[in-house]
Write a protein that holds these residues in place. Sequence first.
Motif, PDB file in Angstrom:
ATOM      1  N   ARG A  51     -43.892  86.835  23.203  1.00 27.20           N
ATOM      2  CA  ARG A  51     -42.580  86.844  23.857  1.00 27.20           C
ATOM      3  C   ARG A  51     -42.648  86.104  25.191  1.00 27.20           C
ATOM      4  O   ARG A  51     -41.732  85.384  25.565  1.00 27.20           O
ATOM      5  CB  ARG A  51     -42.106  88.284  24.067  1.00 27.20           C
ATOM      6  N   THR A  52     -43.747  86.266  25.926  1.00 23.57           N
ATOM      7  CA  THR A  52     -43.909  85.573  27.208  1.00 23.57           C
ATOM      8  C   THR A  52     -43.880  84.067  26.999  1.00 23.57           C
ATOM      9  O   THR A  52     -43.185  83.340  27.719  1.00 23.57           O
ATOM     10  CB  THR A  52     -45.233  85.990  27.882  1.00 23.57           C
ATOM     11  N   GLN A  53     -44.603  83.598  26.020  1.00 24.22           N
ATOM     12  CA  GLN A  53     -44.640  82.166  25.697  1.00 24.22           C
ATOM     13  C   GLN A  53     -43.252  81.671  25.312  1.00 24.22           C
ATOM     14  O   GLN A  53     -42.791  80.637  25.786  1.00 24.22           O
ATOM     15  CB  GLN A  53     -45.652  81.928  24.567  1.00 24.22           C
ATOM     16  N   THR A  54     -42.570  82.439  24.493  1.00 17.61           N
ATOM     17  CA  THR A  54     -41.229  82.060  24.050  1.00 17.61           C
ATOM     18  C   THR A  54     -40.248  82.025  25.213  1.00 17.61           C
ATOM     19  O   THR A  54     -39.421  81.111  25.322  1.00 17.61           O
ATOM     20  CB  THR A  54     -40.729  83.029  22.962  1.00 17.61           C
ATOM     21  N   LEU A  55     -40.342  83.013  26.105  1.00 19.37           N
ATOM     22  CA  LEU A  55     -39.461  83.038  27.269  1.00 19.37           C
ATOM     23  C   LEU A  55     -39.684  81.836  28.182  1.00 19.37           C
ATOM     24  O   LEU A  55     -38.721  81.235  28.663  1.00 19.37           O
ATOM     25  CB  LEU A  55     -39.648  84.335  28.054  1.00 19.37           C
ATOM     26  N   ALA A  60     -37.104  77.060  30.410  1.00 16.93           N
ATOM     27  CA  ALA A  60     -37.164  75.720  31.010  1.00 16.93           C
ATOM     28  C   ALA A  60     -38.083  74.746  30.296  1.00 16.93           C
ATOM     29  O   ALA A  60     -38.338  73.674  30.824  1.00 16.93           O
ATOM     30  CB  ALA A  60     -37.615  75.846  32.468  1.00 16.93           C
ATOM     31  N   GLY A  61     -38.575  75.054  29.111  1.00 18.23           N
ATOM     32  CA  GLY A  61     -39.621  74.235  28.531  1.00 18.23           C
ATOM     33  C   GLY A  61     -39.283  73.416  27.312  1.00 18.23           C
ATOM     34  O   GLY A  61     -40.190  72.894  26.660  1.00 18.23           O
ATOM     35  N   THR A  62     -38.016  73.279  26.982  1.00 16.61           N
ATOM     36  CA  THR A  62     -37.643  72.480  25.810  1.00 16.61           C
ATOM     37  C   THR A  62     -36.348  71.727  26.114  1.00 16.61           C
ATOM     38  O   THR A  62     -35.798  71.817  27.199  1.00 16.61           O
ATOM     39  CB  THR A  62     -37.421  73.376  24.568  1.00 16.61           C
ATOM     40  N   ASP A  63     -35.839  71.036  25.114  1.00 14.05           N
ATOM     41  CA  ASP A  63     -34.533  70.392  25.285  1.00 14.05           C
ATOM     42  C   ASP A  63     -33.403  71.331  24.854  1.00 14.05           C
ATOM     43  O   ASP A  63     -32.243  70.967  24.864  1.00 14.05           O
ATOM     44  CB  ASP A  63     -34.465  69.066  24.530  1.00 14.05           C
ATOM     45  N   HIS A 114     -38.941  69.459  32.278  1.00 10.68           N
ATOM     46  CA  HIS A 114     -39.278  70.558  31.376  1.00 10.68           C
ATOM     47  C   HIS A 114     -40.763  70.590  31.017  1.00 10.68           C
ATOM     48  O   HIS A 114     -41.233  71.560  30.434  1.00 10.68           O
ATOM     49  CB  HIS A 114     -38.438  70.447  30.103  1.00 10.68           C
ATOM     50  N   GLN A 115     -41.484  69.547  31.383  1.00  9.75           N
ATOM     51  CA  GLN A 115     -42.878  69.411  30.961  1.00  9.75           C
ATOM     52  C   GLN A 115     -43.756  70.565  31.438  1.00  9.75           C
ATOM     53  O   GLN A 115     -44.559  71.091  30.689  1.00  9.75           O
ATOM     54  CB  GLN A 115     -43.451  68.068  31.439  1.00  9.75           C
ATOM     55  N   HIS A 116     -43.616  70.962  32.689  1.00 14.92           N
ATOM     56  CA  HIS A 116     -44.485  72.013  33.225  1.00 14.92           C
ATOM     57  C   HIS A 116     -44.261  73.352  32.528  1.00 14.92           C
ATOM     58  O   HIS A 116     -45.222  74.056  32.205  1.00 14.92           O
ATOM     59  CB  HIS A 116     -44.302  72.153  34.732  1.00 14.92           C
ATOM     60  N   ALA A 117     -43.016  73.718  32.301  1.00 13.34           N
ATOM     61  CA  ALA A 117     -42.733  74.973  31.594  1.00 13.34           C
ATOM     62  C   ALA A 117     -43.215  74.892  30.154  1.00 13.34           C
ATOM     63  O   ALA A 117     -43.723  75.871  29.602  1.00 13.34           O
ATOM     64  CB  ALA A 117     -41.248  75.299  31.646  1.00 13.34           C
ATOM     65  N   ALA A 122     -47.416  76.458  26.253  1.00 15.84           N
ATOM     66  CA  ALA A 122     -48.550  76.033  25.415  1.00 15.84           C
ATOM     67  C   ALA A 122     -49.848  76.687  25.878  1.00 15.84           C
ATOM     68  O   ALA A 122     -50.679  77.099  25.052  1.00 15.84           O
ATOM     69  CB  ALA A 122     -48.675  74.520  25.425  1.00 15.84           C
ATOM     70  N   ALA A 123     -50.045  76.805  27.190  1.00 16.22           N
ATOM     71  CA  ALA A 123     -51.260  77.439  27.704  1.00 16.22           C
ATOM     72  C   ALA A 123     -51.324  78.899  27.295  1.00 16.22           C
ATOM     73  O   ALA A 123     -52.397  79.405  26.940  1.00 16.22           O
ATOM     74  CB  ALA A 123     -51.309  77.305  29.231  1.00 16.22           C
TER      75      ALA A 123
END
Length: 127
Positions: A51-55, A60-63, A114-117, A122-123
């Motif tokens: 859920r953390t990854q998805t949030l 802020a991490g996709t289009d 959005h790259q950093h998020a 991914a991390a």
Amino acid sequence: MDLHTAANAVTSVDGTDLGDLLDELRGIHVGIDLILDGLRHIAHDRHTIDRTQTLCAALAGTDCDVITAIAHLVARLADPDTNPALRTLPLDQQKAARLAGEQTAYALTDPDLHQHASETAAAIDGT
């Protein structure tokens, strides 16, 4: 900052940069208050790793994320065609507002933003 809390509790955002910002933005509009309530709830909720990854990605991490939705809302609010309140402005000012809204949307939808998020998600995911 102590990372270990009693019973592994989620720490409060009160007194942090996030908490201060949430407090500062309160009262502008009921819609923003609802967004702030959602952000505070996310910050204080207990999450799984998935859920953390998805949030992180959804915020802020996709289009297709919250930042992109906000970008399109700013453009909509700045356009007299979709915001009748701006139609009383002089035509040059209407055009300037529309252009500024379009530029805001362009900047906030830039993939580099959005790259950093995305990398954060991914991390967490291990990819």
